[in-house]
Design an enzyme around this catalytic site. Structure first.
Site, PDB file in Angstrom:
ATOM      1  N   SER A 169       0.821  -1.210   0.000  1.00 16.05           N
ATOM      2  CA  SER A 169       0.000   0.000   0.000  1.00 16.05           C
ATOM      3  C   SER A 169       0.852   1.255   0.000  1.00 16.05           C
ATOM      4  O   SER A 169       0.346   2.350  -0.237  1.00 16.05           O
ATOM      5  CB  SER A 169      -0.860   0.044   1.264  1.00 16.05           C
ATOM      6  OG  SER A 169      -1.762  -1.009   1.284  1.00 16.05           O
ATOM      7  N   HIS A 174      -0.786  -2.544  -7.430  1.00  9.72           N
ATOM      8  CA  HIS A 174      -1.584  -2.199  -6.252  1.00  9.72           C
ATOM      9  C   HIS A 174      -3.072  -2.351  -6.551  1.00  9.72           C
ATOM     10  O   HIS A 174      -3.696  -1.452  -7.137  1.00  9.72           O
ATOM     11  CB  HIS A 174      -1.233  -0.761  -5.822  1.00  9.72           C
ATOM     12  CG  HIS A 174      -1.853  -0.345  -4.534  1.00  9.72           C
ATOM     13  ND1 HIS A 174      -2.110   0.961  -4.210  1.00  9.72           N
ATOM     14  CD2 HIS A 174      -2.279  -1.074  -3.463  1.00  9.72           C
ATOM     15  CE1 HIS A 174      -2.653   1.018  -3.012  1.00  9.72           C
ATOM     16  NE2 HIS A 174      -2.764  -0.200  -2.545  1.00  9.72           N
ATOM     17  N   GLU A 228      -3.287   0.261  -9.438  1.00  8.52           N
ATOM     18  CA  GLU A 228      -2.258   1.304  -9.533  1.00  8.52           C
ATOM     19  C   GLU A 228      -0.941   0.589  -9.853  1.00  8.52           C
ATOM     20  O   GLU A 228      -0.513  -0.280  -9.084  1.00  8.52           O
ATOM     21  CB  GLU A 228      -2.177   2.007  -8.167  1.00  8.52           C
ATOM     22  CG  GLU A 228      -1.678   3.418  -8.195  1.00  8.52           C
ATOM     23  CD  GLU A 228      -1.746   4.062  -6.790  1.00  8.52           C
ATOM     24  OE1 GLU A 228      -1.832   3.349  -5.764  1.00  8.52           O
ATOM     25  OE2 GLU A 228      -1.696   5.295  -6.741  1.00  8.52           O
ATOM     26  N   ASN A 265      -3.084   6.111  -1.775  1.00 11.51           N
ATOM     27  CA  ASN A 265      -3.040   6.181  -0.308  1.00 11.51           C
ATOM     28  C   ASN A 265      -2.479   7.493   0.226  1.00 11.51           C
ATOM     29  O   ASN A 265      -2.687   7.826   1.391  1.00 11.51           O
ATOM     30  CB  ASN A 265      -2.300   4.976   0.250  1.00 11.51           C
ATOM     31  CG  ASN A 265      -3.153   3.732   0.119  1.00 11.51           C
ATOM     32  OD1 ASN A 265      -4.389   3.827   0.156  1.00 11.51           O
ATOM     33  ND2 ASN A 265      -2.538   2.593  -0.081  1.00 11.51           N
TER      34      ASN A 265
END
Ligand code: CAA
Ligand code: NAD
Length: 290
Positions: free
Chosen positions: A119, A140, A152, A190
């Site tokens: 993450s 991701h 991602e 994130n």
């Protein structure tokens, strides 16, 4: 470079979802964990998700059976030797991931691509634990993987153009929309999302409102599908804390300071949905109770 067999490491909420979508897309899958119990729970989660798709007639019984039939499970990293792509989805801890990638580097064929579903941990750093940084990339996926469209794709400093192209194409074959980003703390997703969750936790700590009230504000006021505290529980409070710590350290900026309440809850073992309690309580199937 053709991807036919995909190894997935970690059979938790993300790894089981990644194994599922890979198998549903026709890839052979090997799923590994350190614990037999986690493997069993992971396969059970895949079965439940396929049943939901089946009930809604999004897939047929044959497709569900074929997907499950393409997944083998193991506790042994040596079973990844002939994988073309290995996606790591274990706990969000750099030293644990580093140890795993050092082992994988020795046992997986040299032409295979390594991807991390981290993450927030820098892809360039994780790549440095292997002898193949040009064949290392961030892939991701978003939670819940069977439903969320985004992947991602994070290029490390040395990731090659060819590997990026192959991984983008693999994500598309899995029915996802890949978006390429560079390697910065928290990437894009994130860096934007997790400070908002941390702020909501801080608002609980300061007594601004109850978790239920904060979630309702964001759901009805901003049309978010889940309020931030429900989402934090859903992601896992240990993972939310680990990401805040990476942002805090990576940017050296106090605006990313993890909320003391978040730290305390993780110390107390309140990890959210996966541990049965976080800001809310959950039954063993992960449904909110109370
Ligand atoms: N597999 C198959 N189907 C599933 C499923 C799964 N794992 N989970 C839910 N579904 C289905 C349900 O059966 C339901 O189907 P129907 O509408 O046909 O009945 C549908 O999806 C909606 O589910 P629910 O009614 O249970 O709940 P919901 O309407 O709240 O939707 C949700 C669930 C899609 C998860 C939605 O709440 C949502 O989008 N939440 C936000 C998720 C999010 O932000 N994810 C990103 C997290 S951050 C991240 O992933 C990155 C990181 O590094 C931390
Ligand atoms: P989880 O706690 O649900 O699962 C982690 C699994 O990894 C567990 O089953 C554990 O037994 C296993 N494991 C731990 N060490 C291992 C090792 N050395 N070898 C093999 N297996 C090992 O965690 P999760 O939520 O699935 O998160 C996994 C990764 O995905 C983390 O890096 C996390 O940051 C990332 N991620 C999480 C989310 C999310 O919403 N939870 C979203 C995107 C990315």
């Amino acid at each position: 470079m053709e991807i036919r067999k995909i190894g997935v490491i970690g059979a938790g909420q993300m790894g089981s979802g990644i194994a599922q979508v890979a198998a549903q897309s026709g890839y052979q899958v090997v799923l590994m964990d350190v614990e037999e119990l986690s493997l069993r729970k992971g396969i059970e989660a895949i079965r439940r998700s396929l049943e939901r798709f089946l009930r809604k007639e999004k897939i047929t019984q044959e497709e569900a059976d074929a997907a499950l039939g393409r997944i083998e499970t193991t506790l042994n990293p040596a079973d990844f030797a002939d994988c073309d792509l290995v996606v790591e989805a274990i706990v969000e801890n750099e030293s644990v991931k580093a140890g795993l990638f050092q082992t994988l580097d020795k046992v997986v064929k040299p032409e295979a691509v390594f991807a991390s579903n981290t993450s927030s941990i820098p892809i360039t750093k994780l790549a440095s634990y292997t002898s193949r940084p040009e064949r290392f990339i961030g892939m991701h996926f978003m939670n819940p993987v069977p439903l969320m469209k985004l992947v991602e794709v994070i290029r490390g400093y040395k990731t090659s153009d060819e590997v990026t192209k192959v991984v983008m194409a693999t994500a598309e074959k899995m029915g996802k929309v890949p978006v390429e980003v560079n390697d910065f703390p928290g990437f894009v997703s994130n860096r934007v999302l997790i400070p908002m969750l941390n702020e909501a936790i801080q608002a609980v700590m300061e007594g601004v409102a109850t978790p239920e009230a904060i979630d309702t504000v964001m759901k009805l006021g901003m049309n978010h599908p889940m309020g931030p505290l429900t989402l934090a529980d859903f992601i896992g409070l240990d993972t939310v804390l680990a990401i805040m710590e990476v942002l805090h350290e990576g940017f050296g900026d106090s605006k990313y300071r993890p909320s003391p309440l978040l730290k305390k809850m993780v110390q107390a073992g309140l990890l959210g949905r996966k541990s049965g309690q976080g800001f809310y309580k959950y039954d063993e199937k992960g449904n909110k109770i109370g």
